[in-house]
Design a protein around this motif. Sequence first.
Motif, PDB file in Angstrom:
ATOM      1  N   PRO A  60      14.770  12.157  50.539  1.00  0.00           N
ATOM      2  CA  PRO A  60      15.577  12.729  51.621  1.00  0.00           C
ATOM      3  C   PRO A  60      15.731  11.710  52.749  1.00  0.00           C
ATOM      4  N   VAL A  61      16.803  11.844  53.532  1.00  0.00           N
ATOM      5  CA  VAL A  61      17.006  10.910  54.645  1.00  0.00           C
ATOM      6  C   VAL A  61      15.835  11.028  55.622  1.00  0.00           C
ATOM      7  N   SER A  62      15.404   9.906  56.155  1.00  0.00           N
ATOM      8  CA  SER A  62      14.220   9.862  57.008  1.00  0.00           C
ATOM      9  C   SER A  62      14.502  10.295  58.432  1.00  0.00           C
ATOM     10  N   THR A  63      15.784  10.366  58.805  1.00  0.00           N
ATOM     11  CA  THR A  63      16.163  10.796  60.153  1.00  0.00           C
ATOM     12  C   THR A  63      17.545  11.428  60.111  1.00  0.00           C
ATOM     13  N   CYS A  64      17.739  12.474  60.916  1.00  0.00           N
ATOM     14  CA  CYS A  64      19.042  13.140  60.960  1.00  0.00           C
ATOM     15  C   CYS A  64      20.108  12.237  61.577  1.00  0.00           C
ATOM     16  N   ALA A  65      19.680  11.140  62.235  1.00  0.00           N
ATOM     17  CA  ALA A  65      20.630  10.199  62.826  1.00  0.00           C
ATOM     18  C   ALA A  65      21.509   9.556  61.753  1.00  0.00           C
ATOM     19  N   ILE A  66      21.021   9.496  60.517  1.00  0.00           N
ATOM     20  CA  ILE A  66      21.829   8.936  59.431  1.00  0.00           C
ATOM     21  C   ILE A  66      23.032   9.825  59.159  1.00  0.00           C
ATOM     22  N   ASN A  67      22.814  11.136  59.082  1.00  0.00           N
ATOM     23  CA  ASN A  67      23.934  12.061  58.874  1.00  0.00           C
ATOM     24  C   ASN A  67      24.912  11.994  60.034  1.00  0.00           C
ATOM     25  N   ASP A  68      24.382  11.902  61.258  1.00  0.00           N
ATOM     26  CA  ASP A  68      25.235  11.812  62.444  1.00  0.00           C
ATOM     27  C   ASP A  68      26.064  10.539  62.428  1.00  0.00           C
ATOM     28  N   TYR A  69      25.468   9.472  61.940  1.00  0.00           N
ATOM     29  CA  TYR A  69      26.140   8.166  61.885  1.00  0.00           C
ATOM     30  C   TYR A  69      27.443   8.263  61.103  1.00  0.00           C
ATOM     31  N   PHE A  70      27.390   8.857  59.931  1.00  0.00           N
ATOM     32  CA  PHE A  70      28.583   8.956  59.091  1.00  0.00           C
ATOM     33  C   PHE A  70      29.529  10.049  59.578  1.00  0.00           C
ATOM     34  N   ALA A  71      28.980  11.164  60.050  1.00  0.00           N
ATOM     35  CA  ALA A  71      29.821  12.272  60.508  1.00  0.00           C
ATOM     36  C   ALA A  71      30.633  11.872  61.736  1.00  0.00           C
ATOM     37  N   THR A  72      30.008  11.156  62.656  1.00  0.00           N
ATOM     38  CA  THR A  72      30.693  10.736  63.878  1.00  0.00           C
ATOM     39  C   THR A  72      31.920   9.887  63.568  1.00  0.00           C
ATOM     40  N   GLN A  73      31.842   9.121  62.503  1.00  0.00           N
ATOM     41  CA  GLN A  73      32.952   8.231  62.148  1.00  0.00           C
ATOM     42  C   GLN A  73      33.913   8.841  61.135  1.00  0.00           C
ATOM     43  N   GLY A  74      33.630  10.089  60.729  1.00  0.00           N
ATOM     44  CA  GLY A  74      34.495  10.763  59.770  1.00  0.00           C
ATOM     45  C   GLY A  74      34.463  10.124  58.388  1.00  0.00           C
ATOM     46  N   ILE A  75      33.299   9.586  58.011  1.00  0.00           N
ATOM     47  CA  ILE A  75      33.182   8.872  56.741  1.00  0.00           C
ATOM     48  C   ILE A  75      32.571   9.767  55.666  1.00  0.00           C
ATOM     49  N   THR A  76      33.251   9.854  54.518  1.00  0.00           N
ATOM     50  CA  THR A  76      32.713  10.531  53.343  1.00  0.00           C
ATOM     51  C   THR A  76      32.619   9.513  52.217  1.00  0.00           C
ATOM     52  N   LEU A 108      21.855   2.013  62.304  1.00  0.00           N
ATOM     53  CA  LEU A 108      21.405   2.762  63.475  1.00  0.00           C
ATOM     54  C   LEU A 108      20.909   1.830  64.576  1.00  0.00           C
ATOM     55  N   GLU A 109      20.278   0.738  64.199  1.00  0.00           N
ATOM     56  CA  GLU A 109      19.734  -0.180  65.200  1.00  0.00           C
ATOM     57  C   GLU A 109      20.849  -0.829  66.013  1.00  0.00           C
ATOM     58  N   ALA A 110      21.946  -1.177  65.354  1.00  0.00           N
ATOM     59  CA  ALA A 110      23.080  -1.755  66.065  1.00  0.00           C
ATOM     60  C   ALA A 110      23.685  -0.739  67.032  1.00  0.00           C
ATOM     61  N   CYS A 111      23.737   0.522  66.623  1.00  0.00           N
ATOM     62  CA  CYS A 111      24.257   1.578  67.496  1.00  0.00           C
ATOM     63  C   CYS A 111      23.392   1.727  68.746  1.00  0.00           C
ATOM     64  N   ASP A 112      22.084   1.774  68.550  1.00  0.00           N
ATOM     65  CA  ASP A 112      21.171   1.882  69.689  1.00  0.00           C
ATOM     66  C   ASP A 112      21.307   0.660  70.601  1.00  0.00           C
ATOM     67  N   TRP A 113      21.471  -0.503  69.997  1.00  0.00           N
ATOM     68  CA  TRP A 113      21.563  -1.757  70.756  1.00  0.00           C
ATOM     69  C   TRP A 113      22.791  -1.751  71.666  1.00  0.00           C
ATOM     70  N   ILE A 114      23.964  -1.429  71.103  1.00  0.00           N
ATOM     71  CA  ILE A 114      25.192  -1.490  71.892  1.00  0.00           C
ATOM     72  C   ILE A 114      25.187  -0.430  72.991  1.00  0.00           C
ATOM     73  N   ALA A 115      24.636   0.748  72.708  1.00  0.00           N
ATOM     74  CA  ALA A 115      24.571   1.805  73.725  1.00  0.00           C
ATOM     75  C   ALA A 115      23.655   1.385  74.869  1.00  0.00           C
ATOM     76  N   GLU A 116      22.532   0.769  74.543  1.00  0.00           N
ATOM     77  CA  GLU A 116      21.590   0.334  75.574  1.00  0.00           C
ATOM     78  C   GLU A 116      22.172  -0.803  76.403  1.00  0.00           C
ATOM     79  N   VAL A 117      22.826  -1.746  75.763  1.00  0.00           N
ATOM     80  CA  VAL A 117      23.459  -2.850  76.492  1.00  0.00           C
ATOM     81  C   VAL A 117      24.517  -2.309  77.451  1.00  0.00           C
ATOM     82  N   GLY A 118      25.302  -1.343  76.981  1.00  0.00           N
ATOM     83  CA  GLY A 118      26.312  -0.744  77.850  1.00  0.00           C
ATOM     84  C   GLY A 118      25.701  -0.098  79.076  1.00  0.00           C
TER      85      GLY A 118
END
Length: 358
Positions: free
Chosen positions: A191-207, A218-228
């Motif tokens: 099973p996925v280790s974090t629900c953030a994985i499902n959010d990652y694909f859902a947010t971008q509309g990817i199937t 996920l690490e790149a997402c956290d990085w860009i948000a923190e830099v912003g």
Amino acid sequence: MTPLEELLAERIRRYGPIPFADFMRECLYHPVYGYYSKTELQRLADYYTSVDVHPIFGRLLARKFAEMWEQLERPKEFLLVEAGAGVGRLARHILDFCEATLPDFFAALRYVAVELSASRRKQAAERLERHGRANHLRITQEIPEHVPAGCVFSNELMDALAVHRVVMTAGSFEEVLVGCDHGRFVDVLGPVSTCAINDYFATQGITLHEGQHAEAGLEACDWIAEVGRRIERGFVLTIDYGHRARELFDERHMRGTLLAYQQHRVSEDFYRSPGEQDLTAHVNFTALENWGKRSGLKTTEFTSQTAFLLALGQPNEFADVYDPGQTETDQIRARLQLKTLIHPEGMGERFHVLLQRK
């Protein structure tokens, strides 16, 4: 068995399979045994970057940063933060060019070279000693907490941030974990280790397609948000190879994009010699845009490295490629090196440039 291999195997024996992101992070950034803790000579033996081709890459970037300074109405101090600065080669190209050619901008420029590796920070300090003494540069392990006015930029950093691996099975995600079987690392589905994985694909509309493998950055997402969040006024410039999500997760990438590099050879043997080879995954620029928006970053440009460098070099017909006193042979060599950076069959179309502003 490498020292890092022994450490990872023991961890898995004690606690069970681990997310590939944990494995990749240790392989690349373990403070003693990680790939990026090795000397610069190790990297050059495995691959080269745009910075290694010719100083023109840094010189054209310097012109872009000077444009940003103008757009911000010439603040007294312009903080230029390079994430993943390595041994300071690009920093030197930029600082030397600004000092010689862009004196007004150079007077405002405060360069921050960010590098996790202690050995590479030491090498950078030696290479950039003169600029450090003049208070135009500091070298640190972390991105500054506050960037009042400036730019945070990276060149081939995002592709080396740890990713989770998933596969679409019967309409839902399974995560590809790392297990250990008789001393060998193996894929283990769970099973996925974090629900953030499902959010990652859902947010971008990817199937994903059935059976398709993919990476969740996920690490790149956290990085860009923190830099912003840390930028008060300024830009984020990302140069790397990758695609927007629709192309990145299409049917041409059924096996994902994760690759291993060693001695200029590429493979999918991710578990071979942990800490001794580079691991990379194509950058998802859509994710950087979406998560950047969460901290106020707006996309102002997304283009190929070819178009980006051409726009910067054409106004003076790429005069910046030449050094004073060069022979005709040296000038021909410089032009050929420039073509490597901008030609569609070289690095020009494989690399993309994302510019965000706040």
